[in-house]
Write a protein that holds these residues in place. Structure first.
Motif, short mmCIF file in Angstrom:
data_model
loop_
_atom_site.label_atom_id
_atom_site.label_comp_id
_atom_site.label_asym_id
_atom_site.label_seq_id
_atom_site.Cartn_x
_atom_site.Cartn_y
_atom_site.Cartn_z
N MET A 3 45.72 -11.50 9.51
CA MET A 3 46.07 -10.81 10.61
C MET A 3 44.88 -10.11 11.33
N LEU A 4 44.22 -9.49 10.62
CA LEU A 4 42.89 -8.95 10.88
C LEU A 4 42.03 -9.72 11.17
N LEU A 8 53.75 -8.63 15.99
CA LEU A 8 53.47 -7.08 15.81
C LEU A 8 54.65 -6.36 15.83
N THR A 18 45.46 -6.80 26.25
CA THR A 18 46.79 -6.65 25.26
C THR A 18 47.70 -7.80 25.36
N GLN A 19 48.06 -8.10 26.51
CA GLN A 19 48.68 -9.31 26.63
C GLN A 19 48.05 -10.51 25.95
N MET A 27 47.86 -3.01 17.21
CA MET A 27 46.64 -3.69 17.09
C MET A 27 45.46 -3.00 16.47
N VAL A 28 45.42 -1.81 16.90
CA VAL A 28 44.30 -0.90 16.56
C VAL A 28 44.54 -0.54 14.85
N LEU A 55 48.25 -13.91 19.08
CA LEU A 55 48.93 -13.71 17.75
C LEU A 55 50.25 -14.25 17.25
N SER A 63 45.60 -3.97 30.15
CA SER A 63 47.01 -4.65 30.16
C SER A 63 46.72 -6.24 29.86
N ASP A 72 52.80 -2.10 26.48
CA ASP A 72 51.36 -2.67 26.10
C ASP A 72 50.86 -1.38 25.19
N VAL A 101 45.88 -2.11 12.66
CA VAL A 101 45.40 -3.57 11.86
C VAL A 101 43.86 -3.50 11.85
N GLN A 115 48.21 -9.29 5.94
CA GLN A 115 47.44 -7.98 6.71
C GLN A 115 45.92 -8.62 6.91
N LEU A 123 45.91 -10.83 23.69
CA LEU A 123 45.83 -10.58 21.98
C LEU A 123 47.14 -11.07 21.43
N ALA A 124 48.27 -10.38 22.21
CA ALA A 124 49.58 -10.38 21.74
C ALA A 124 49.88 -11.93 21.67
N LEU A 130 42.87 -11.25 14.63
CA LEU A 130 42.74 -10.34 15.57
C LEU A 130 41.42 -10.10 15.89
N GLU A 131 40.28 -10.14 14.91
CA GLU A 131 39.03 -9.93 15.44
C GLU A 131 38.42 -11.10 16.27
N TYR A 166 42.12 2.15 23.70
CA TYR A 166 42.80 2.27 22.67
C TYR A 166 42.22 2.52 21.22
N TRP A 167 41.06 2.04 20.83
CA TRP A 167 40.38 2.14 19.45
C TRP A 167 39.62 3.42 19.48
N LEU A 217 39.70 -10.99 19.72
CA LEU A 217 38.99 -9.76 20.18
C LEU A 217 37.59 -10.44 20.74
#
Lengths: 145, 190
Positions: B125-126, B190, B176-177, A20-21, B183, B173, A13, A23, B122, B179-180, B129-130, B148-149, B133
């Motif tokens: 992907m951004l 990723l 992340t799951q 991801m961050v 994607l 968790s 994870d 990106v 890229q 989002l993954a 992802l946005e 994370y950020w 999110l």
């Protein structure tokens, strides 16, 4: 930026999130200029309101009060103390006026005695003459008899 | 106590991510900027005298609270809008909001075609992802972005979110799951 990269055994994870961050970081680099300008403006505005400076002024005020407290007592400054101080000052003023009035009276009394002595036909030196004083007292005793 | 220079450096470092975090939550440029402005002012006015190392967690907490306040105000405003729309028979405002949102999600940048393939990929992907999110549940998104950020540790994230460290781990968790998976569903690995 402070991404956490020093974990000894990053989980799946964590690795995914890190990718991801990475990106996402690009999204902050490519922000429109009007937004970055607004953000900079907001930052300036926030800095102008930083608490530290208000605190510094308060500390300066407290320092002055503490200095005065050192001279007049630590509790100088509260409302109750102000009343107490005002009362003490009032009493002092009354005492000063009374002393002044008494001194004035004394001066006036002395002045009147001096003027009485000076306006008398008898010379002032006669009053300190012992013979004259004994004559006066014997004369007074004769009158009483 | 943070000096003005330290506070300036901290805000300069965090402001863009704060804007994006707010944008993910409210999907509106002006509102996101207002939220960041409120958060910056609150931090400076109320916590400007704190040590620099305390600022990241404090700022994140303020930012998340400001976003929640925005939600609350929006809910009240939307309630009144609904009432007045029902009375007046005009419901254009919400439709416009939805259209704007769809436009924003689509938003093909004209410069994209000039970019090389890798950069385009890229960028796409951004974008994905946005969007993903923005679709996450608020708590998961908060936890993911802070942890994370922003690089806060689990304890700091938990404190800023007002929950346990276990909850933070779970939210992170799941985020992340999710989002993954999103994607992957769009063919991005990723």
């Amino acid at each position: 930026m402070t991404h956490e990269t020093h974990r000894p055994t990053p989980s799946q994870d964590d690795l995914l999130a890190k990718a991801m961050v990475n990106v996402l970081d690009q999204s902050t680099d490519s922000l429109p200029s009007q937004i970055t300008a607004r953000l900079a403006q907001m930052r300036e505005q926030a800095l102008a309101h930083q608490k530290q400076w208000q605190s510094a002024l308060q500390l300066a005020g407290q320092g002055t009060q503490r200095a005065i407290g050192g001279l007049f007592g630590d509790s100088f400054g509260s409302a109750t103390d102000w009343r107490r101080w005002a009362g003490s000052l009032g009493a002092l003023a009354v005492a000063a006026i009374f002393m002044f009035w008494q001194a004035q009276n004394q001066v006036e009394q002395l002045a009147s005695e001096d003027s009485a002595l000076l306006s008398e036909v008898l010379p002032p030196t006669a009053l300190i003459d012992k013979g004259f004083q004994s004559w006066i007292s014997s004369d007074t005793l004769d009158d009483q008899q | 106590m943070a000096t003005p220079r330290e506070l300036d450096a901290f805000l300069a470092n965090v402001e863009r991510r704060a804007y994006k975090t707010a944008w993910f939550a409210v999907h509106n440029e002006e509102n996101a900027l207002d939220i960041v402005q409120d958060a910056m002012l609150k931090l400076a006015e109320s916590y400007g005298d704190r040590p620099p190392e305390e600022l990241p967690a404090l700022f994140q907490r303020i930012l998340q609270n400001t976003i929640r306040d925005f939600y609350r105000r929006s809910k009240v405003r939307n309630l009144w809008t609904t009432v007045f729309s029902a009375l007046g028979g005009q419901g254009d405002t919400d439709d416009e909001g939805d259209l704007d949102r769809i436009e924003r999600l689509r938003d093909p940048n004209s410069e994209q075609q000039e970019q090389p393939d890798a950069a385009l990929e890229q960028r796409q992907m951004l974008q994905i992802l946005e969007n993903e999110l923005a679709k996450l549940p608020a708590r998961q998104r908060e936890a993911f972005l802070m942890r994370y950020w922003e690089g806060l540790d689990t304890a700091e994230t938990a404190e800023a979110m007002g929950c346990s460290q276990g909850s933070v781990k779970t939210h992170c968790s799941r985020a992340t799951q999710a989002l993954a998976a999103a994607l992957k569903a769009k063919g991005i690995q990723l």
